[in-house]
Write a protein that holds these residues in place. Structure first.
Motif, PDB file in Angstrom:
ATOM      1  N   UNK A   5       0.839  -1.200   0.000  1.00 44.42           N
ATOM      2  CA  UNK A   5       0.000   0.000   0.000  1.00 44.42           C
ATOM      3  C   UNK A   5       0.870   1.245   0.000  1.00 44.42           C
ATOM      4  N   UNK A   6       1.894   1.263   0.844  1.00 42.93           N
ATOM      5  CA  UNK A   6       2.802   2.411   0.885  1.00 42.93           C
ATOM      6  C   UNK A   6       3.530   2.551  -0.445  1.00 42.93           C
ATOM      7  N   UNK A   7       3.944   1.442  -1.044  1.00 38.39           N
ATOM      8  CA  UNK A   7       4.589   1.492  -2.352  1.00 38.39           C
ATOM      9  C   UNK A   7       3.661   2.064  -3.418  1.00 38.39           C
ATOM     10  N   UNK A   8       2.388   1.704  -3.358  1.00 43.04           N
ATOM     11  CA  UNK A   8       1.421   2.240  -4.313  1.00 43.04           C
ATOM     12  C   UNK A   8       1.230   3.742  -4.121  1.00 43.04           C
ATOM     13  N   UNK A   9       1.178   4.185  -2.878  1.00 44.47           N
ATOM     14  CA  UNK A   9       1.028   5.614  -2.610  1.00 44.47           C
ATOM     15  C   UNK A   9       2.250   6.399  -3.075  1.00 44.47           C
ATOM     16  N   UNK A  10       3.431   5.863  -2.820  1.00 40.70           N
ATOM     17  CA  UNK A  10       4.654   6.532  -3.255  1.00 40.70           C
ATOM     18  C   UNK A  10       4.707   6.579  -4.783  1.00 40.70           C
ATOM     19  N   UNK A  18       5.227  13.833 -12.593  1.00 39.90           N
ATOM     20  CA  UNK A  18       5.626  13.741 -13.989  1.00 39.90           C
ATOM     21  C   UNK A  18       4.448  13.791 -14.943  1.00 39.90           C
ATOM     22  N   UNK A  19       3.227  13.787 -14.436  1.00 38.25           N
ATOM     23  CA  UNK A  19       2.020  13.787 -15.248  1.00 38.25           C
ATOM     24  C   UNK A  19       2.028  12.643 -16.260  1.00 38.25           C
ATOM     25  N   UNK A  20       2.507  11.507 -15.828  1.00 41.64           N
ATOM     26  CA  UNK A  20       2.619  10.353 -16.714  1.00 41.64           C
ATOM     27  C   UNK A  20       1.405   9.448 -16.631  1.00 41.64           C
ATOM     28  N   UNK A  21       1.549   8.306 -17.263  1.00 36.35           N
ATOM     29  CA  UNK A  21       0.467   7.326 -17.256  1.00 36.35           C
ATOM     30  C   UNK A  21       0.496   6.526 -15.961  1.00 36.35           C
ATOM     31  N   UNK A  22      -0.516   5.762 -15.726  1.00 39.73           N
ATOM     32  CA  UNK A  22      -0.588   4.951 -14.517  1.00 39.73           C
ATOM     33  C   UNK A  22       0.417   3.824 -14.506  1.00 39.73           C
ATOM     34  N   UNK A  23       0.842   3.380 -15.697  1.00 38.13           N
ATOM     35  CA  UNK A  23       1.807   2.283 -15.780  1.00 38.13           C
ATOM     36  C   UNK A  23       3.151   2.709 -15.206  1.00 38.13           C
ATOM     37  N   UNK A  24       3.569   3.925 -15.510  1.00 39.66           N
ATOM     38  CA  UNK A  24       4.837   4.423 -14.975  1.00 39.66           C
ATOM     39  C   UNK A  24       4.814   4.536 -13.465  1.00 39.66           C
ATOM     40  N   UNK A  25       3.703   5.016 -12.936  1.00 41.08           N
ATOM     41  CA  UNK A  25       3.568   5.123 -11.491  1.00 41.08           C
ATOM     42  C   UNK A  25       3.552   3.765 -10.824  1.00 41.08           C
ATOM     43  N   UNK A  26       2.914   2.801 -11.467  1.00 38.62           N
ATOM     44  CA  UNK A  26       2.884   1.446 -10.907  1.00 38.62           C
ATOM     45  C   UNK A  26       4.279   0.846 -10.870  1.00 38.62           C
ATOM     46  N   UNK A  27       5.042   1.053 -11.936  1.00 36.82           N
ATOM     47  CA  UNK A  27       6.413   0.535 -11.973  1.00 36.82           C
ATOM     48  C   UNK A  27       7.278   1.217 -10.918  1.00 36.82           C
ATOM     49  N   UNK A  28       7.131   2.521 -10.782  1.00 36.92           N
ATOM     50  CA  UNK A  28       7.888   3.249  -9.766  1.00 36.92           C
ATOM     51  C   UNK A  28       7.467   2.801  -8.367  1.00 36.92           C
ATOM     52  N   UNK A  29       6.204   2.512  -8.179  1.00 40.73           N
ATOM     53  CA  UNK A  29       5.712   2.039  -6.886  1.00 40.73           C
ATOM     54  C   UNK A  29       6.287   0.687  -6.515  1.00 40.73           C
TER      55      UNK A  29
END
Length: 69
Positions: A5-10, A18-29
């Motif tokens: 959960x914390x990884x998803x929030x981060x 970065x105003x990117x897509x959700x895929x980038x945020x998921x990978x970063x998470x």
């Protein structure tokens, strides 16, 4: 479970900057969660605190009328 959960929030907060897509945020998470887990309880505390501070700043900026960053 809390680490995921914390990884998803981060990841969400990193992706909002970065105003990117959700895929980038998921990978970063996923990457952030693995790094934070390896740091132990201190890492989870730091990651959760950072995400909470970003959410609080966004909430406060919305109330005052400042643009959200």
């Amino acid at each position: 479970m809390i680490g995921k959960i914390i990884g998803a929030l981060v990841g969400r907060e990193l992706d909002r900057n970065n105003r990117g897509s959700g895929v980038g945020g998921a990978a970063k998470g996923v990457i952030a969660a693995s790094v934070l887990r390896r740091m132990g309880p201190l890492g989870m505390l730091l990651g959760g605190g950072w995400a909470a501070k970003k959410a609080y700043d966004r909430h406060r900026a919305g109330r005052v009328g400042n643009p959200v960053r």
